[in-house]
Structures are given as structure tokens and as C-alpha cells.
Design a protein around this motif. Structure first.
Motif, PDB file in Angstrom:
ATOM      1  N   ARG A  35      77.350 -10.167  31.728  1.00  0.00           N
ATOM      2  CA  ARG A  35      76.503  -8.865  31.856  1.00  0.00           C
ATOM      3  C   ARG A  35      76.983  -7.858  30.982  1.00  0.00           C
ATOM      4  O   ARG A  35      77.786  -6.888  31.848  1.00  0.00           O
ATOM      5  N   PRO A  36      77.124  -7.719  29.652  1.00  0.00           N
ATOM      6  CA  PRO A  36      77.969  -6.832  29.017  1.00  0.00           C
ATOM      7  C   PRO A  36      77.096  -5.271  29.069  1.00  0.00           C
ATOM      8  O   PRO A  36      77.614  -4.272  28.473  1.00  0.00           O
ATOM      9  N   ILE A  37      75.773  -5.392  29.390  1.00  0.00           N
ATOM     10  CA  ILE A  37      75.095  -4.191  29.589  1.00  0.00           C
ATOM     11  C   ILE A  37      74.988  -3.788  30.973  1.00  0.00           C
ATOM     12  O   ILE A  37      74.416  -4.733  31.907  1.00  0.00           O
ATOM     13  N   HIS A  38      75.366  -2.678  31.018  1.00  0.00           N
ATOM     14  CA  HIS A  38      75.592  -2.182  32.686  1.00  0.00           C
ATOM     15  C   HIS A  38      74.245  -1.946  33.235  1.00  0.00           C
ATOM     16  O   HIS A  38      73.583  -1.260  32.454  1.00  0.00           O
ATOM     17  N   MET A  39      74.141  -2.136  34.440  1.00  0.00           N
ATOM     18  CA  MET A  39      72.826  -1.934  35.075  1.00  0.00           C
ATOM     19  C   MET A  39      73.004  -0.894  36.194  1.00  0.00           C
ATOM     20  O   MET A  39      72.072  -0.438  36.888  1.00  0.00           O
ATOM     21  N   GLY A  40      74.035  -0.501  36.544  1.00  0.00           N
ATOM     22  CA  GLY A  40      74.444   0.571  37.576  1.00  0.00           C
ATOM     23  C   GLY A  40      74.064  -0.081  39.076  1.00  0.00           C
ATOM     24  O   GLY A  40      73.928   0.620  39.970  1.00  0.00           O
ATOM     25  N   VAL A  41      74.314  -1.503  38.929  1.00  0.00           N
ATOM     26  CA  VAL A  41      74.235  -2.095  40.425  1.00  0.00           C
ATOM     27  C   VAL A  41      75.512  -1.864  41.297  1.00  0.00           C
ATOM     28  O   VAL A  41      76.810  -2.157  40.531  1.00  0.00           O
ATOM     29  N   PRO A  42      75.531  -1.673  42.409  1.00  0.00           N
ATOM     30  CA  PRO A  42      76.941  -1.411  43.325  1.00  0.00           C
ATOM     31  C   PRO A  42      77.496  -2.741  43.055  1.00  0.00           C
ATOM     32  O   PRO A  42      77.046  -3.856  43.285  1.00  0.00           O
ATOM     33  N   ALA A  76      68.772  -7.077  28.757  1.00  0.00           N
ATOM     34  CA  ALA A  76      68.097  -6.111  27.772  1.00  0.00           C
ATOM     35  C   ALA A  76      66.890  -5.801  28.354  1.00  0.00           C
ATOM     36  O   ALA A  76      65.534  -6.213  28.036  1.00  0.00           O
ATOM     37  N   ARG A  77      66.845  -4.838  29.777  1.00  0.00           N
ATOM     38  CA  ARG A  77      65.351  -4.380  30.118  1.00  0.00           C
ATOM     39  C   ARG A  77      64.799  -3.555  29.136  1.00  0.00           C
ATOM     40  O   ARG A  77      65.218  -2.823  28.534  1.00  0.00           O
ATOM     41  N   ILE A  78      63.479  -3.717  29.225  1.00  0.00           N
ATOM     42  CA  ILE A  78      62.539  -2.678  28.605  1.00  0.00           C
ATOM     43  C   ILE A  78      61.590  -1.982  29.561  1.00  0.00           C
ATOM     44  O   ILE A  78      60.990  -2.382  30.389  1.00  0.00           O
ATOM     45  N   CYS A  79      62.255  -0.701  29.737  1.00  0.00           N
ATOM     46  CA  CYS A  79      61.491   0.142  30.415  1.00  0.00           C
ATOM     47  C   CYS A  79      60.627   1.298  29.542  1.00  0.00           C
ATOM     48  O   CYS A  79      61.274   1.497  28.494  1.00  0.00           O
TER      49      CYS A  79
END
Length: 279
Positions: A35-42, A76-79
Motif C-alpha cells: 500500500r504505497p498510497i496512504h489511506m490514513g488508517v490507524p 487508488a480510491r475514486i472519491c
């Protein structure tokens, strides 16, 4: 064909990529999923492969030392308002490490925006030789198999595919026969775990379980074999976050038990292509 397994990032949440790679090798996995894209998950590792050349170098060495391959990167979320170009650094890292796929999910309710941005994401990934695998998530904007197929058919991109997570498939109350209409080439890997058969009434509880308390395959109430047997035999990425078990066992022992229970389950429930033809 022997089953192939990947160690997914959430299974060892917070484990740095080099250590994750060596753990995967020591415990018998074929791939890793970063996961090179940080998601801000604790609990997420605080340094990304896209931000640290030293970490990228160490990770590249770990892959070379072990022979473990990078299956995919996420997420790679699409929000609402997402510009897919922000994922280019992660795609560059994936390509440099020999990755194959990028996992995506859609969290907007604006269908036309989702189709447009998903198609753009596929176009950006194509020069890197990467595919974009769309995952439906019961708490997301695209929360069903039908919704994911609608996006894929509308985007019309050759490097787009469908990634089934058996947990999400069960929680979305999907029908097994609906998998039969999906083009076979859209399946490139899938996510494995188990969970209680009962589906939580609240989104909060559903979210807690999917992020913190999934079960070993065969331990819960999901009919994993019936889902898996409806799709071609592809690599299985074990995405099995369980906060307490990781704390009790440590990353390596937990990753090993995840793989051992998965292999035992599939030995008892072989994929149809594994069954010798009977005259």
C-alpha cells in the motif's frame, strides 16, 4: 495448477514493505501486496514507498533476495473530487518493483464522475503495464457486483478488471450465479478471508469487522469455496486484518497461520480445475 497466495497489506497493517516481503518469503507466500498510497488508517506505516528512496531501495532488495513478486498495490480510491493523476507516483513505484495490478474502489455516488475518473485511471496505468482492478465494498459508493460491472462496462478499458473480496461479496448479499456473466479475463486475483455468517445491521459494526476482526478461512460462515469456484483459478491475496491476533502472535506467526489455514481449506475444497478428469 497449484494455488498461489499473496500477503496483503491489511493482514500485517503497519509492517514496512521490506519486512513484509521477508515475512512472506519465510512463511511460504508467492506474492506481496503493498500500500504505497496512504489511506490514513490507524496503525499504517508512516513512511511511503513514494516518499522514501531508501525504503524503495530496501524493498527492491528484499524482493530480489527472496524471489517474492509484487502482485498489486492499493488503494487508488475514486472519491468526490479525486484527480487520478495523484496516483501516478504510486504507479511508478509499482512498475519499478515489477507489480502487475492497482486496486481501486469507488466512494462517490456520482456515477458519471466515477466512470470518467475510473477510465482516466486506467489510461494513466496503461503505459506502466498495469491493470486497474475494481473492488466493490459494501460501505462504499459502488457497493455491489452490479454496480462494479456497470462501471467496467461503461469505462470500456482493456486494462480494467474486477477484484472480488469474498467478505464483501457475502456482505453485499450477492448471488453466486451472477459471477457466471462476468468476462473471464476480468478476473486477475481475489481477496480471501472469512467472517461470521451473520451480516451486521449497522455500518459501524460492518466496518469494524472488515478492518479489525476478519477470521481465518474456514473459521467463519462465508461459503468461500462456492465463491472461488465460480471464477478462474487466479492468485489469492489473503486480506485478513485481525488486530488482536496480530498483537498476540506478531506479524510473522499470524501471516503463517493465515496461509496454513487457507491451504488446509483449499485442500479440503479443491478448485474444479484441480480435480483430475474422470473417464
Amino acid at each position: 495448477m497449484a494455488n498461489q497466495f499473496s500477503l496483503a497489506y491489511l493482514t500485517v497493517l503497519g509492517c514496512p514493505p521490506p519486512e513484509m516481503t521477508y515475512i512472506a518469503a519465510r512463511t511460504g507466500y508467492d506474492f506481496v501486496s503493498f500500500r504505497p498510497i496512504h489511506m490514513g488508517v490507524p496503525g499504517e506505516h508512516d513512511v511511503s514507498l513514494t516518499e522514501s528512496k531508501a525504503l524503495l531501495k530496501e524493498t527492491k532488495k528484499a524482493l530480489a533476495d527472496t524471489g517474492i513478486k509484487l502482485l498489486d498495490i492499493e488503494l487508488a480510491r475514486i472519491c468526490d473530487g479525486t484527480d487520478p493523476k495523484r496516483y501516478l507516483p504510486a504507479m511508478e513505484v509499482a512498475a519499478e518493483l515489477g507489480g502487475r495490478h492497482v486496486l481501486s474502489s469507488i466512494w462517490t455516488k456520482e456515477r458519471s464522475f466515477a466512470v470518467e475518473r475510473f477510465a482516466e485511471l486506467c489510461d494513466l496505468a496503461k503505459p506502466f503495464g498495469l491493470t486497474i482492478e475494481l473492488e466493490f465494498v459494501p460501505i462504499a459508493g459502488v457497493s455491489t457486483l452490479a454496480g462494479a460491472l456497470d462501471i467496467l462496462r461503461s469505462a470500456k478499458r482493456e486494462n480494467a478488471g474486477l477484484m472480488i473480496d469474498v467478505h464483501h461479496f457475502h456482505r453485499s448479499k450477492e448471488k453466486l450465479e451472477d459471477l457466471d456473466v462476468v468476462p473471464r479475463e476480468w478476473f486477475r486475483y481475489l481477496h480471501l478471508c472469512d467472517a461470521p455468517a451473520d451480516i451486521p445491521d449497522s455500518q459501524e459494526e460492518m466496518t469494524r469487522i472488515l478492518r479489525e476482526e476478519r477470521l481465518y478461512i474456514g473459521e467463519g460462515g462465508i461459503d468461500v469455496a462456492s465463491i472461488v469456484n465460480r471464477v478462474p483459478q487466479v492468485p489469492y491475496s489473503i486480506e485478513l486484518p485481525n488486530t488482536k491476533r496480530v498483537q498476540d502472535l506478531g506479524y510473522e506467526t499470524f501471516a503463517q497461520r493465515c496461509l496454513e489455514t487457507a491451504k488446509a481449506y483449499f485442500n479440503a475444497h479443491p478448485h474444479p480445475v484441480d480435480v483430475p478428469y474422470q473417464i
